[in-house]
Design an enzyme around this catalytic site. Structure first.
Site, PDB file in Angstrom:
ATOM      1  N   HIS A 113       0.872  -1.264   0.035  1.00 27.19           N
ATOM      2  CA  HIS A 113      -0.070  -0.197   0.065  1.00 27.19           C
ATOM      3  C   HIS A 113       0.792   1.251   0.047  1.00 27.19           C
ATOM      4  O   HIS A 113       1.601   1.526   1.219  1.00 27.19           O
ATOM      5  CB  HIS A 113      -1.030   0.114   1.125  1.00 27.19           C
ATOM      6  CG  HIS A 113      -1.791   1.149   1.354  1.00 27.19           C
ATOM      7  ND1 HIS A 113      -3.204   1.063   1.356  1.00 27.19           N
ATOM      8  CD2 HIS A 113      -1.608   2.429   1.119  1.00 27.19           C
ATOM      9  CE1 HIS A 113      -3.798   2.376   1.451  1.00 27.19           C
ATOM     10  NE2 HIS A 113      -2.746   3.151   1.177  1.00 27.19           N
TER      11      HIS A 113
ATOM     12  N   HIS B 110       1.493   5.302  -1.959  1.00 23.20           N
ATOM     13  CA  HIS B 110       1.291   6.727  -2.577  1.00 23.20           C
ATOM     14  C   HIS B 110       2.533   7.229  -2.943  1.00 23.20           C
ATOM     15  O   HIS B 110       3.380   7.519  -2.483  1.00 23.20           O
ATOM     16  CB  HIS B 110       0.499   7.688  -1.725  1.00 23.20           C
ATOM     17  CG  HIS B 110      -0.656   7.141  -0.970  1.00 23.20           C
ATOM     18  ND1 HIS B 110      -1.946   7.167  -1.872  1.00 23.20           N
ATOM     19  CD2 HIS B 110      -1.071   6.559  -0.009  1.00 23.20           C
ATOM     20  CE1 HIS B 110      -2.962   6.669  -0.953  1.00 23.20           C
ATOM     21  NE2 HIS B 110      -2.431   6.194   0.031  1.00 23.20           N
ATOM     22  N   LEU B 111       2.708   7.130  -4.525  1.00 20.72           N
ATOM     23  CA  LEU B 111       3.895   7.679  -5.126  1.00 20.72           C
ATOM     24  C   LEU B 111       3.508   9.274  -5.733  1.00 20.72           C
ATOM     25  O   LEU B 111       4.645   9.742  -6.148  1.00 20.72           O
ATOM     26  CB  LEU B 111       4.327   6.726  -6.267  1.00 20.72           C
ATOM     27  CG  LEU B 111       5.138   5.375  -5.739  1.00 20.72           C
ATOM     28  CD1 LEU B 111       5.416   4.451  -6.710  1.00 20.72           C
ATOM     29  CD2 LEU B 111       6.438   5.976  -4.952  1.00 20.72           C
ATOM     30  N   ARG B 112       2.577   9.518  -5.794  1.00 19.60           N
ATOM     31  CA  ARG B 112       1.890  10.941  -6.488  1.00 19.60           C
ATOM     32  C   ARG B 112       2.518  10.939  -7.962  1.00 19.60           C
ATOM     33  O   ARG B 112       2.513   9.508  -8.628  1.00 19.60           O
ATOM     34  CB  ARG B 112       2.505  11.903  -5.643  1.00 19.60           C
ATOM     35  CG  ARG B 112       2.324  12.005  -4.131  1.00 19.60           C
ATOM     36  CD  ARG B 112       0.835  11.779  -3.457  1.00 19.60           C
ATOM     37  NE  ARG B 112       0.882  12.039  -2.144  1.00 19.60           N
ATOM     38  CZ  ARG B 112      -0.235  11.456  -1.627  1.00 19.60           C
ATOM     39  NH1 ARG B 112      -1.169  10.960  -2.222  1.00 19.60           N
ATOM     40  NH2 ARG B 112      -0.386  11.697  -0.329  1.00 19.60           N
TER      41      ARG B 112
ATOM     42  N   LYS C 259      -9.188  -0.191  -6.074  1.00 24.54           N
ATOM     43  CA  LYS C 259      -9.328   0.631  -4.907  1.00 24.54           C
ATOM     44  C   LYS C 259     -10.705   1.234  -4.728  1.00 24.54           C
ATOM     45  O   LYS C 259     -11.105   1.919  -5.579  1.00 24.54           O
ATOM     46  CB  LYS C 259      -8.025   1.479  -4.799  1.00 24.54           C
ATOM     47  CG  LYS C 259      -8.061   2.156  -3.371  1.00 24.54           C
ATOM     48  CD  LYS C 259      -7.626   1.376  -2.108  1.00 24.54           C
ATOM     49  CE  LYS C 259      -7.825   2.108  -0.967  1.00 24.54           C
ATOM     50  NZ  LYS C 259      -6.663   2.746  -0.588  1.00 24.54           N
TER      51      LYS C 259
ATOM     52  N   HIS D  25     -10.434   1.545   1.616  1.00 24.02           N
ATOM     53  CA  HIS D  25     -10.263   2.362   2.408  1.00 24.02           C
ATOM     54  C   HIS D  25     -11.455   2.141   3.519  1.00 24.02           C
ATOM     55  O   HIS D  25     -12.651   2.676   3.125  1.00 24.02           O
ATOM     56  CB  HIS D  25      -9.923   4.024   2.060  1.00 24.02           C
ATOM     57  CG  HIS D  25      -9.884   4.773   3.247  1.00 24.02           C
ATOM     58  ND1 HIS D  25      -8.471   5.395   3.593  1.00 24.02           N
ATOM     59  CD2 HIS D  25     -10.859   5.389   4.258  1.00 24.02           C
ATOM     60  CE1 HIS D  25      -8.943   6.189   4.363  1.00 24.02           C
ATOM     61  NE2 HIS D  25      -9.964   6.255   5.009  1.00 24.02           N
TER      62      HIS D  25
ATOM     63  N   HIS E  14      -4.509  -0.468   5.725  1.00 23.31           N
ATOM     64  CA  HIS E  14      -4.297   0.304   7.007  1.00 23.31           C
ATOM     65  C   HIS E  14      -5.094   0.238   8.270  1.00 23.31           C
ATOM     66  O   HIS E  14      -5.840   1.072   8.617  1.00 23.31           O
ATOM     67  CB  HIS E  14      -3.799   1.791   6.503  1.00 23.31           C
ATOM     68  CG  HIS E  14      -5.258   2.506   5.677  1.00 23.31           C
ATOM     69  ND1 HIS E  14      -6.382   2.255   6.108  1.00 23.31           N
ATOM     70  CD2 HIS E  14      -5.018   3.495   4.578  1.00 23.31           C
ATOM     71  CE1 HIS E  14      -6.869   3.056   5.126  1.00 23.31           C
ATOM     72  NE2 HIS E  14      -6.222   3.696   4.337  1.00 23.31           N
TER      73      HIS E  14
ATOM     74  N   ASP F  49       1.470   2.550   3.334  1.00 26.79           N
ATOM     75  CA  ASP F  49       0.608   3.785   3.512  1.00 26.79           C
ATOM     76  C   ASP F  49       1.355   5.048   3.500  1.00 26.79           C
ATOM     77  O   ASP F  49       0.650   6.209   4.041  1.00 26.79           O
ATOM     78  CB  ASP F  49      -0.572   3.848   4.199  1.00 26.79           C
ATOM     79  CG  ASP F  49      -1.615   4.845   4.179  1.00 26.79           C
ATOM     80  OD1 ASP F  49      -1.975   5.278   2.917  1.00 26.79           O
ATOM     81  OD2 ASP F  49      -2.309   5.410   4.961  1.00 26.79           O
TER      82      ASP F  49
END
Ligand code: NCD
Ligand code: ZN
Ligand code: ZN
Length: 346
Positions: free
Chosen positions: A12, A14-16, A98, A135, A173, A246
């Site tokens: 999990h 986030h790489l943007r 997701k 989520h 998460h 996360d």
């Protein structure tokens, strides 16, 4: 003292995009073989074509010599067609879809307003065996922010499992004892990821000596008893709990603001922080299963063959890290981490 384990994966992340992506991706690629990359860009990654283009941008941003494979995801909306799911299943690079309840977290505005509206896509995911990542928080203003995960389990997860019994799901998460208990009782198709920050911090961290925006994430940190329950799940023998950082980078000024963003950046020291958490409860011997075995087993991918080595040598995390033309404040900024990565896998 040193610890050598199979190269881990981050289930999990986030790489943007653009400059932010270029600033952070090496932190993950040095430590992890693969990562499940979250699709909550602006605009979100809702199609296989967009996921392919995003995957190419990630691969171009990874420094030569680092073997890192981004595992892509699609962002579920009220209108995701079954055909998109079928194409995702056939793509070979989209590994999951997701679900963000609309309004639940960063860039969730285009998320699902009502699970009933996503039934066509969910049925296709069940049919083509594409895992659903959740989520898991309700968004009603009447439900206390600390109860949103627990209420989500009661209201939505049970019915989802009943309606789509063949659907594989990952509760992302997790932050509560109730979520860990739910996963344990839910059967082999339901798994959960656990972050390093939820293993190391309880909710006091948000208010330690004042208000600390860099400890604010969603789901929000919980009481100590929940942290203990997560540690027990992560270090226990149930194969359905595995590593998902996360790590969620935000520019410093967007967190230190009158309405600060949710998200904690941990990729700069991710596996090292997990090693600390496991060591605190005398469970270092369980780290490899949690970080490197159970995730690929659940996703039906081969385990990595490379290995990484950590040394028990403290180092100090910088006060801030470059983030495009801005900076970000990483977890443990200005403080020490007990473990250091020795051998970046290549
Ligand atoms: C994540 C982000 O910034 O994208 N933030 C967070 O607090 N965890 C979104 C998410 O994972 O919910
Ligand atoms: Zn989330
Ligand atoms: Zn996330």
């Amino acid at each position: 003292m040193q610890l050598t384990i199979t190269r881990p994966d981050d289930w999990h992340l986030h790489l943007r995009d653009d400059l932010a992506l270029k600033a952070v991706v090496a932190d993950t690629a040095r430590r992890f073989g693969r990562a499940i990359v979250m699709p909550n860009l602006k605009p979100p990654v809702t199609t296989v074509a967009a996921a392919r283009a995003y995957r190419d941008r990630i691969q171009n941003a990874v420094q030569k010599g680092l073997a890192f494979e981004p595992l892509m995801t699609l962002y579920l909306t009220d209108r995701t067609p079954a055909a998109e799911i079928k194409e995702a299943a056939a793509s070979g690079f989209v590994h999951a879809v997701k679900y963000y309840p609309a309004g639940s977290t960063t860039n969730s505005e285009n998320g699902v307003t009502d699970l009933q509206k996503a039934r066509v896509a969910l049925a296709a995911m069940e049919q083509y065996d594409v895992p659903l990542l959740l989520h898991g928080e309700v968004t009603d203003s009447g439900i206390d922010v600390f109860d949103r995960e627990r209420v989500f389990l009661d209201r939505h997860l049970g019915p989802l499992q009943r309606d789509f019994p063949g659907l594989r799901m990952v509760l992302e998460h997790i932050t509560t004892q109730e979520a860990a208990d739910y996963v344990r009782s839910a059967g082999p198709r339901v798994a959960a990821t656990i972050t390093a920050h939820h293993l190391l911090w309880n909710r006091n961290e948000i208010f330690r000596g004042g208000i600390r925006p860099h400890a604010y994430c969603l789901p929000v940190l919980k009481r100590e008893r929940h942290r203990q329950a997560l540690l027990a799940a992560a270090t226990g023998d149930d194969p359905r709990f595995f590593l998902g950082t996360d790590s969620a980078p935000h520019a410093r000024h967007t967190k230190e603001a009158d309405c600060g963003c949710a998200g904690i950046y941990t990729s700069h020291a991710a596996i090292e922080l997990y090693a600390e958490a496991f060591e605190h409860v005398d469970a270092l011997a369980k780290l490899e299963a949690f970080a490197s075995h159970r995730g690929p087993d659940f996703y039906r991918l081969p385990r990595n063959e490379a290995r990484i080595t950590l040394a028990r040598e403290a180092w100090t995390v910088p006060n801030e890290l470059p983030f495009g033309d801005r900076t970000l404040v990483p977890m443990r900024a200005g403080q020490s981490v007990a473990w250091r990565l020795v051998d970046p896998a290549r």
